[in-house]
Design a protein around this motif. Structure first.
Motif, mmCIF file in Angstrom:
data_model
loop_
_atom_site.group_PDB
_atom_site.id
_atom_site.type_symbol
_atom_site.label_atom_id
_atom_site.label_comp_id
_atom_site.label_asym_id
_atom_site.label_seq_id
_atom_site.Cartn_x
_atom_site.Cartn_y
_atom_site.Cartn_z
ATOM 1 N N UNK A 81 5.360 5.171 1.113
ATOM 2 C CA UNK A 81 4.567 6.363 1.420
ATOM 3 C C UNK A 81 4.675 7.451 0.357
ATOM 4 N N UNK A 82 5.139 7.085 -0.831
ATOM 5 C CA UNK A 82 5.193 8.023 -1.964
ATOM 6 C C UNK A 82 5.868 9.343 -1.584
ATOM 7 N N UNK B 192 2.415 2.448 -6.419
ATOM 8 C CA UNK B 192 1.815 3.457 -5.547
ATOM 9 C C UNK B 192 1.824 2.959 -4.109
ATOM 10 N N UNK B 193 1.715 3.886 -3.197
ATOM 11 C CA UNK B 193 1.699 3.503 -1.783
ATOM 12 C C UNK B 193 0.826 4.501 -1.034
ATOM 13 N N UNK C 187 -5.792 -6.116 -0.569
ATOM 14 C CA UNK C 187 -4.477 -5.853 -1.188
ATOM 15 C C UNK C 187 -4.167 -4.371 -0.955
ATOM 16 N N UNK C 188 -3.732 -4.058 0.257
ATOM 17 C CA UNK C 188 -3.652 -2.660 0.692
ATOM 18 C C UNK C 188 -2.322 -2.386 1.389
ATOM 19 N N UNK D 79 1.933 -4.946 -0.353
ATOM 20 C CA UNK D 79 1.743 -5.433 -1.733
ATOM 21 C C UNK D 79 3.051 -5.502 -2.525
ATOM 22 N N UNK D 80 3.918 -4.486 -2.389
ATOM 23 C CA UNK D 80 5.138 -4.503 -3.200
ATOM 24 C C UNK D 80 6.089 -5.613 -2.772
ATOM 25 N N UNK D 81 6.153 -5.886 -1.477
ATOM 26 C CA UNK D 81 7.016 -6.975 -1.006
ATOM 27 C C UNK D 81 6.453 -8.322 -1.465
#
Lengths: 282, 140
Positions: free
Chosen positions: A155-156, A259-260, B54-55, B82-84
């Motif tokens: 969540x940045x 980014x998130x 991809x969200x 996405x990061x995982x």
């Protein structure tokens, strides 16, 4: 983007160690002095290629990205000597203990039934302090003159710790998610005090707190690449005694934060407070 | 959700007088509990991708699965973030609209056509797992 790997450094701590490992030799010749100077320049150049190196000074270098240690999914077995110690006992005052435990029991029961109760993160609301310091995604620490900034990938979230300034008065801080943080170095330990976290932002393990809460943190390296954040929550309204627990992190050299933006949250809360998943039909 | 609201929601729940020892040490916070998914009765879905998102907070695969009558039933399949997935070896180009994929899924317990991904076999034959907590174990 400059990474430690592309700067030729295995870790952000290496430049610091190299710097300390080069005492001046009074017997050195002009040639070796010049050589030492050029080496020092190289080291300085490498150091200045890191974000925030100018603000590190003689303090431990915490710059870089960090992931909760041990990793929950992969990696070699953790070194028991570097793990966070077990948390101390949580002793809520009676007025808060019973509703808190009832809420935890309701969470467990709703999970068992497959109808999980919603929480803040279900709605893509930031964790806030102190829970953002125990994230499933990495943290990034930036040391700049007079300030340490911590960014959570999830969540940045951003928190700013102002160094060597007095803490604000509680009625000067608008209650928010990350509060107002001030810090100073005690030897190799970064000591931080945070106030002004709003009561809706639940604490670690969904604990309640009041507007009188102080979050005291002690950051220190227990190994060149393992950082501990020992947190003590003080709250004369909700707690019988301060509650101390520690989070551990491992340095993740070369990792670039992602980014998130929570723009596709399919979970929603129904009228019973239960989390559901929104389906699409195409 | 505020603490007061949370308490309001569970008013009348069995009162517990003793604070039990809390042993959870992680994972810290998932985006949400995975308790709505059935981690025991898994299903395999083979179909055609209609969308790949991809969200955050989750990646989604939208899938048309052929049925016995010559039609298709549509499923929404939630993956990790996405990061995982990236740390698990995924790339945002691994799945595209029109791809035929096979997904091992923990279906929604309420029977609606959706679920959580456990493992995907892509159009090119590669198989990658999702990286949500193993077996759906989730601790708050």
């Amino acid at each position: 983007m400059q990474t430690y790997a592309s700067a030729g450094l295995r870790s952000p701590h290496m430049a610091h160690r190299v710097r300390l490992a080069r005492p001046m030799d009074p017997a050195c010749t002009g040639k070796t002095l010049a050589s030492l100077l050029s080496m020092a320049l190289v080291v300085l150049c490498l150091a200045s290629s890191q974000a925030g190196a100018a603000g590190v000074g003689t303090h431990p270098n915490l710059n870089g990205t960090w992931a909760v240690y041990p990793s929950r999914t992969k990696g070699p077995p953790p070194d028991p000597k570097l793990l966070a110690p077990p948390p101390g006992p949580l002793k809520l005052k009676a007025k808060y203990a019973q509703p808190y435990e009832a809420m935890r029991a309701a969470q467990r029961e709703s999970d068992r039934k497959g109808e999980p109760l919603a929480n803040a993160s279900t709605e893509c609301i930031p964790n806030g302090m102190p829970t953002m310091m125990f994230p499933i995604y990495p943290l990034e620490i930036l040391q700049t003159p007079g300030q340490v900034t911590i960014i959570a990938e999830a969540m940045s979230q951003v928190r700013r710790i102002y160094l060597d300034v007095p803490q604000a008065k509680i009625d000067e801080v608008p209650p928010g998610y990350f509060g107002h943080s001030v810090g100073h170095w005690e030897g190799n330990t970064l000591v931080v005090d945070t106030i002004g976290v709003k009561e809706e932002v639940l604490g670690y393990r969904d604990t309640p707190h009041s507007d009188q809460m102080h979050i005291r943190e002690r950051f220190h390296l227990v190994a060149p690449d393992v950082l501990h954040d020992e947190i003590t929550v003080e709250d004369p309204v909700t707690l019988e005694q301060p509650w101390t627990y520690t989070f551990a992190y491992k340095h993740t050299p070369g990792y670039q934060m992602l980014e998130y933006v929570c723009d596709n949250n399919r979970e929603y809360v129904d009228d019973k407070g239960v989390t559901r998943m929104r389906l699409q039909n195409h | 959700m505020s603490f007061e609201r949370a308490i309001g929601l569970i008013a009348g729940a069995v009162p517990t007088l003793v604070l039990v020892a809390l042993t959870a040490s992680g994972p810290a916070l998932a985006h949400h509990s995975f308790a709505m998914f059935d981690h025991v009765n898994r299903v395999t879905l083979a179909g055609t991708v209609t969308r790949f998102q991809w969200t955050n907070p989750h990646v989604f695969i939208e899938l048309d699965v052929p049925d016995a009558k010559g039609g298709a039933r549509h499923y929404s399949i939630e993956c990790a973030s996405p990061n995982v997935l990236m740390r698990g070896g995924w790339k945002f180009t691994d799945v595209r609209k029109g791809d035929r994929v096979t997904l091992l899924v923990n279906p929604l317990k309420d029977g609606t056509p959706g679920g959580m991904l456990e493992q995907a076999t892509f159009a090119d034959g590669r198989t990658l797992g999702d990286s949500n907590p193993p077996g759906g174990v989730f601790q708050r």
